[in-house]
Design a protein around this motif. Structure first.
Motif, PDB file in Angstrom:
ATOM      1  N   HIS A   1       5.537  20.215  -6.110  1.00 17.55           N
ATOM      2  CA  HIS A   1       5.093  19.380  -7.233  1.00 17.55           C
ATOM      3  C   HIS A   1       6.145  18.345  -7.621  1.00 17.55           C
ATOM      4  CE1 HIS A   1       5.080  18.711 -11.645  1.00 17.55           C
ATOM      5  NE2 HIS A   1       3.774  18.635 -11.517  1.00 17.55           N
ATOM      6  N   ASP A   2       7.388  18.782  -7.824  1.00 16.82           N
ATOM      7  CA  ASP A   2       8.421  17.869  -8.301  1.00 16.82           C
ATOM      8  C   ASP A   2       8.681  16.753  -7.290  1.00 16.82           C
ATOM      9  OD1 ASP A   2      10.371  17.316 -10.425  1.00 16.82           O
ATOM     10  OD2 ASP A   2      11.872  17.687  -8.881  1.00 16.82           O
ATOM     11  N   HIS A   3       8.646  17.090  -6.008  1.00 18.98           N
ATOM     12  CA  HIS A   3       8.849  16.074  -4.978  1.00 18.98           C
ATOM     13  C   HIS A   3       7.723  15.040  -5.012  1.00 18.98           C
ATOM     14  CE1 HIS A   3       9.449  14.070  -1.174  1.00 18.98           C
ATOM     15  NE2 HIS A   3       8.247  14.435  -0.789  1.00 18.98           N
ATOM     16  N   ALA A   4       6.498  15.504  -5.251  1.00 19.87           N
ATOM     17  CA  ALA A   4       5.373  14.561  -5.336  1.00 19.87           C
ATOM     18  C   ALA A   4       5.600  13.557  -6.467  1.00 19.87           C
ATOM     19  CB  ALA A   4       4.067  15.318  -5.557  1.00 19.87           C
ATOM     20  N   VAL A   5       6.093  14.067  -7.608  1.00 20.73           N
ATOM     21  CA  VAL A   5       6.352  13.186  -8.760  1.00 20.73           C
ATOM     22  C   VAL A   5       7.535  12.257  -8.463  1.00 20.73           C
ATOM     23  CG1 VAL A   5       6.936  13.121 -11.217  1.00 20.73           C
ATOM     24  CG2 VAL A   5       5.429  14.913 -10.357  1.00 20.73           C
ATOM     25  N   VAL A   6       8.623  12.829  -7.967  1.00 22.09           N
ATOM     26  CA  VAL A   6       9.843  12.050  -7.692  1.00 22.09           C
ATOM     27  C   VAL A   6       9.593  10.996  -6.627  1.00 22.09           C
ATOM     28  CG1 VAL A   6      12.171  12.204  -6.691  1.00 22.09           C
ATOM     29  CG2 VAL A   6      11.442  13.872  -8.377  1.00 22.09           C
ATOM     30  N   SER A   7       8.973  11.406  -5.505  1.00 20.26           N
ATOM     31  CA  SER A   7       8.773  10.458  -4.406  1.00 20.26           C
ATOM     32  C   SER A   7       7.744   9.397  -4.774  1.00 20.26           C
ATOM     33  CB  SER A   7       8.362  11.189  -3.128  1.00 20.26           C
ATOM     34  OG  SER A   7       7.148  11.880  -3.304  1.00 20.26           O
ATOM     35  N   GLY A   8       6.725   9.786  -5.551  1.00 15.74           N
ATOM     36  CA  GLY A   8       5.743   8.798  -6.005  1.00 15.74           C
ATOM     37  C   GLY A   8       6.385   7.735  -6.884  1.00 15.74           C
ATOM     38  N   ARG A   9       7.252   8.190  -7.776  1.00 19.31           N
ATOM     39  CA  ARG A   9       7.943   7.248  -8.667  1.00 19.31           C
ATOM     40  C   ARG A   9       8.877   6.341  -7.867  1.00 19.31           C
ATOM     41  NH1 ARG A   9      11.035  10.199 -13.188  1.00 19.31           N
ATOM     42  NH2 ARG A   9       8.948  10.422 -14.017  1.00 19.31           N
ATOM     43  N   LEU A  10       9.628   6.930  -6.925  1.00 21.68           N
ATOM     44  CA  LEU A  10      10.572   6.144  -6.125  1.00 21.68           C
ATOM     45  C   LEU A  10       9.837   5.111  -5.273  1.00 21.68           C
ATOM     46  CD1 LEU A  10      13.514   5.752  -5.129  1.00 21.68           C
ATOM     47  CD2 LEU A  10      12.994   7.374  -3.320  1.00 21.68           C
ATOM     48  N   ALA A  11       8.735   5.539  -4.644  1.00 20.05           N
ATOM     49  CA  ALA A  11       7.948   4.603  -3.839  1.00 20.05           C
ATOM     50  C   ALA A  11       7.428   3.463  -4.708  1.00 20.05           C
ATOM     51  CB  ALA A  11       6.784   5.331  -3.164  1.00 20.05           C
TER      52      ALA A  11
ATOM     53  N   CYS B   1       0.834  -1.201   0.000  1.00 20.78           N
ATOM     54  CA  CYS B   1       0.000   0.000   0.000  1.00 20.78           C
ATOM     55  C   CYS B   1       0.869   1.252   0.000  1.00 20.78           C
ATOM     56  CB  CYS B   1      -0.900  -0.015   1.236  1.00 20.78           C
ATOM     57  SG  CYS B   1      -1.961   1.447   1.386  1.00 20.78           S
ATOM     58  N   LEU B   2       0.506   2.206  -0.806  1.00 20.04           N
ATOM     59  CA  LEU B   2       1.154   3.519  -0.812  1.00 20.04           C
ATOM     60  C   LEU B   2       0.168   4.548  -0.270  1.00 20.04           C
ATOM     61  CD1 LEU B   2       3.354   5.594  -1.669  1.00 20.04           C
ATOM     62  CD2 LEU B   2       2.194   5.730  -3.879  1.00 20.04           C
ATOM     63  N   ILE B   3       0.603   5.307   0.739  1.00 15.98           N
ATOM     64  CA  ILE B   3      -0.204   6.409   1.265  1.00 15.98           C
ATOM     65  C   ILE B   3       0.294   7.698   0.617  1.00 15.98           C
ATOM     66  CG2 ILE B   3      -0.837   7.717   3.318  1.00 15.98           C
ATOM     67  CD1 ILE B   3      -0.393   5.171   4.961  1.00 15.98           C
ATOM     68  N   ALA B   4      -0.577   8.365  -0.111  1.00 17.18           N
ATOM     69  CA  ALA B   4      -0.208   9.648  -0.743  1.00 17.18           C
ATOM     70  C   ALA B   4      -1.361  10.621  -0.522  1.00 17.18           C
ATOM     71  CB  ALA B   4       0.081   9.440  -2.235  1.00 17.18           C
ATOM     72  N   THR B   5      -1.630  10.877   0.753  1.00 17.47           N
ATOM     73  CA  THR B   5      -2.825  11.641   1.121  1.00 17.47           C
ATOM     74  C   THR B   5      -2.639  13.155   1.023  1.00 17.47           C
ATOM     75  OG1 THR B   5      -2.094  11.278   3.400  1.00 17.47           O
ATOM     76  CG2 THR B   5      -3.898   9.911   2.606  1.00 17.47           C
ATOM     77  N   GLY B   6      -1.412  13.604   0.755  1.00 15.41           N
ATOM     78  CA  GLY B   6      -1.199  15.044   0.584  1.00 15.41           C
ATOM     79  C   GLY B   6      -1.479  15.817   1.852  1.00 15.41           C
ATOM     80  N   GLY B   7      -2.139  16.947   1.697  1.00 19.57           N
ATOM     81  CA  GLY B   7      -2.426  17.781   2.861  1.00 19.57           C
ATOM     82  C   GLY B   7      -3.621  18.672   2.610  1.00 19.57           C
ATOM     83  N   VAL B   8      -4.020  19.375   3.656  1.00 23.48           N
ATOM     84  CA  VAL B   8      -5.132  20.325   3.536  1.00 23.48           C
ATOM     85  C   VAL B   8      -4.609  21.710   3.894  1.00 23.48           C
ATOM     86  CG1 VAL B   8      -6.941  18.647   4.004  1.00 23.48           C
ATOM     87  CG2 VAL B   8      -5.862  19.833   5.909  1.00 23.48           C
ATOM     88  N   PRO B   9      -5.162  22.759   3.280  1.00 20.15           N
ATOM     89  CA  PRO B   9      -4.662  24.100   3.579  1.00 20.15           C
ATOM     90  C   PRO B   9      -4.938  24.508   5.012  1.00 20.15           C
ATOM     91  CG  PRO B   9      -6.502  24.193   2.013  1.00 20.15           C
ATOM     92  CD  PRO B   9      -6.220  22.753   2.280  1.00 20.15           C
ATOM     93  N   ARG B  10      -3.942  25.142   5.617  1.00 22.89           N
ATOM     94  CA  ARG B  10      -4.127  25.691   6.962  1.00 22.89           C
ATOM     95  C   ARG B  10      -5.015  26.922   6.898  1.00 22.89           C
ATOM     96  NH1 ARG B  10       1.720  25.436   7.941  1.00 22.89           N
ATOM     97  NH2 ARG B  10       2.148  23.552   9.116  1.00 22.89           N
ATOM     98  N   ASN B  11      -5.626  27.226   8.024  1.00 21.05           N
ATOM     99  CA  ASN B  11      -6.354  28.479   8.163  1.00 21.05           C
ATOM    100  C   ASN B  11      -5.807  29.205   9.395  1.00 21.05           C
ATOM    101  OD1 ASN B  11      -8.172  30.531   7.767  1.00 21.05           O
ATOM    102  ND2 ASN B  11     -10.008  29.291   8.109  1.00 21.05           N
TER     103      ASN B  11
ATOM    104  N   ALA C   1       4.370   8.770   0.102  1.00 15.99           N
ATOM    105  CA  ALA C   1       4.995   9.689  -0.848  1.00 15.99           C
ATOM    106  C   ALA C   1       4.291  11.048  -0.806  1.00 15.99           C
ATOM    107  CB  ALA C   1       4.937   9.109  -2.268  1.00 15.99           C
ATOM    108  N   GLY C   2       4.979  12.061  -1.320  1.00 20.20           N
ATOM    109  CA  GLY C   2       4.387  13.384  -1.457  1.00 20.20           C
ATOM    110  C   GLY C   2       4.412  14.203  -0.173  1.00 20.20           C
ATOM    111  N   ASP C   3       3.464  15.139  -0.063  1.00 21.60           N
ATOM    112  CA  ASP C   3       3.402  16.071   1.071  1.00 21.60           C
ATOM    113  C   ASP C   3       3.326  15.360   2.427  1.00 21.60           C
ATOM    114  OD1 ASP C   3       3.259  17.988  -0.882  1.00 21.60           O
ATOM    115  OD2 ASP C   3       1.183  18.560  -0.512  1.00 21.60           O
ATOM    116  N   ALA C   4       2.708  14.182   2.447  1.00 16.57           N
ATOM    117  CA  ALA C   4       2.453  13.495   3.715  1.00 16.57           C
ATOM    118  C   ALA C   4       3.659  12.716   4.221  1.00 16.57           C
ATOM    119  CB  ALA C   4       1.255  12.551   3.561  1.00 16.57           C
TER     120      ALA C   4
END
Length: 441
Positions: free
Chosen positions: A285-295, A86-96, A266-269
């Motif tokens: 953005h680039d880290h999301a692509v790079v880390s997703g590919r590496l994972a 399983c890959l978790i790539a849940t990203g994030g939510v904007p802070r307020n 992978a990604g922001d999370a």
């Protein structure tokens, strides 16, 4: 692909861009915000029957529980899906800002947290209907949106205000002199930039949002955009028994992006171990692509550590842009070497020359040779008040370069990547700057 949401989509002359989400890059070539057309994907129900496998996307569902021992996840409709890996790539939510959250329903109705396609569509519509918009935040997103709306404001008469606690735009990233220059650039785009602005109280009165600052200044506006950072989405940590980093946030993973024997992030999370720069979490953005590919590679047994330094970029419109790599933090010592810019030293010209509008290194995979050609002209540190046309800014920690910003210098990222990967001490960074050929015509 989120970057165009605060950049190119706002500069389109095509009124249908809101629906099509096809945008023109700075070089005029058209591209979609989506990486793949719908035809690329297969239906989740048909996935097990597809001859050579495939990718299925299940939309409108949320994973609410993760059973690590049983190798399955539960969705919000009680459906269960089993997995081998399983890959978790849940990203994030904007802070307020807490002060906005406490301000009540009326203020909330006039506030946008900018993150998704719906936010872009909503904000674009609002920008055509109101007289005044205020962006809270001086980082990447806030500054890019300010420039995009400022350009739009010149045509429509919209008042665009940007406010933030720092002394200048990108104050946490850029050295002070460059932050000041960037702030002036944003002002020239038609934005009323308010520096050292700490929001103390927000209310809704007489059809306007009233923002009171700590120093007594008061701003009345029609709509607020809060661009104050990201909170990684780690809700699954509890049920999955995964560790969340207390300092950086995100799921703690090793250098292969692994959280458990069969779980990757992978990604922001992901709070990952970078074998060159230590523990990090990156929201680009680039880290999301790079880390997703590496994972993905490691899930198939590659066992590769994270050493490819992902880059990130920011454009303040089509005329000023920079690309960065490594740890770029204005609290670190910096050395900047600059040269006079030519008309081709802009994001627009760079994409026109290369024929590609792709700014993500992970999509082009260029590699630097050991001997980059050195320029014969000596670089120099600019005098106060000069125009920072183009240059290289080195960020130093313990005498070693850990971050580099290429300011209006394009297609040189492989050289920057190699300098950080080598991790050597440099006696004279003016000499290192020559590798980037910033003085060539």
């Amino acid at each position: 692909m989120r970057p165009p949401l605060s950049k190119e989509l706002w500069f389109s002359d095509d009124p249908s861009v809101i629906d099509t989400l096809r945008f023109k890059q700075w070089n005029g070539k058209e591209r979609s915000i989506y990486f793949q057309p719908p035809s690329f994907y297969v239906s989740p129900r048909e996935l097990s029957e597809v001859e050579n496998g495939g990718v299925a996307v299940l939309t409108g569902k949320k994973v609410v529980h993760m059973d690590v021992r049983g190798n399955k996840v539960r969705l919000n409709d009680d459906t269960e899906i089993s997995y081998d890996k399983c890959l978790i790539a849940t990203g994030g939510v904007p802070r307020n800002l807490q002060v906005l959250e406490r301000a009540g329903a009326a203020v909330a109705q006039h506030t946008t947290l900018f993150r998704k396609i719906e936010d872009f569509r909503c904000l674009e519509k609002i920008s055509r209907e109101v007289k005044s918009m205020t962006i809270v935040g001086g980082g990447f997103l806030g500054s890019e949106l300010a420039c995009a709306l400022g350009r739009k404001a010149k045509e429509t008469g919209l008042e665009v205000i940007q406010m933030f606690p720092e002394k200048g735009n990108m104050g946490k990233v850029l050295p002070e002199y460059l932050s000041n220059w960037t702030t002036n650039k944003v002002r020239k785009e038609g934005v009323n930039v308010m520096t050292e602005a700490v929001v103390k109280h927000v209310s809704f009165q007489d059809g306007k949002v009233e923002i009171k600052l700590k120093d007594g200044r008061v701003v009345k506006t029609d709509h607020i955009v809060a661009a104050v950072g990201l909170e990684p989405s780690v809700e699954l940590a509890k049920s999955a028994g995964l560790e969340v980093d207390s300092d950086l946030g995100g799921y703690r993973v090793n250098s292969e992006l692994q959280a458990r024997s069969n779980i990757w992030v992978a990604g922001d999370a992901a709070c990952f171990y970078d074998i060159r720069l230590g523990r990090r979490r990156v929201e680009h953005h680039d880290h999301a692509v790079v880390s997703g590919r590496l994972a993905g590679e490691n899930m198939t047994g590659a066992s590769k550590p994270y050493w490819h330094q992902s880059m990130f970029w920011s454009d303040l419109g089509p005329d000023v842009g920079y690309e960065a790599i490594g740890i770029v933090d204005s609290s670190l010592p910096t050395v900047g070497v600059f040269a006079k810019a030519t008309p081709k030293d802009t994001p627009k010209a760079a994409t026109e020359e290369s024929g590609t509008g792709i700014r993500s290194e992970s999509e082009t995979e260029a590699v630097a040779s050991d001997e980059a050609a050195a320029s014969t002209s000596p670089p120099r540190i600019p005098q106060q008040g000069e125009d920072y046309g183009k240059g290289v800014i080195f960020y130093v920690r313990d005498k070693v370069v850990v971050g580099i910003i290429l300011w209006n210098v394009f297609n040189r990222m492989p050289i920057a990547r190699k300098i950080i990967k080598d991790g050597e001490e440099h006696a004279d960074l003016n000499e290192v700057a020559k590798l980037f050929n910033i003085h060539e015509d």
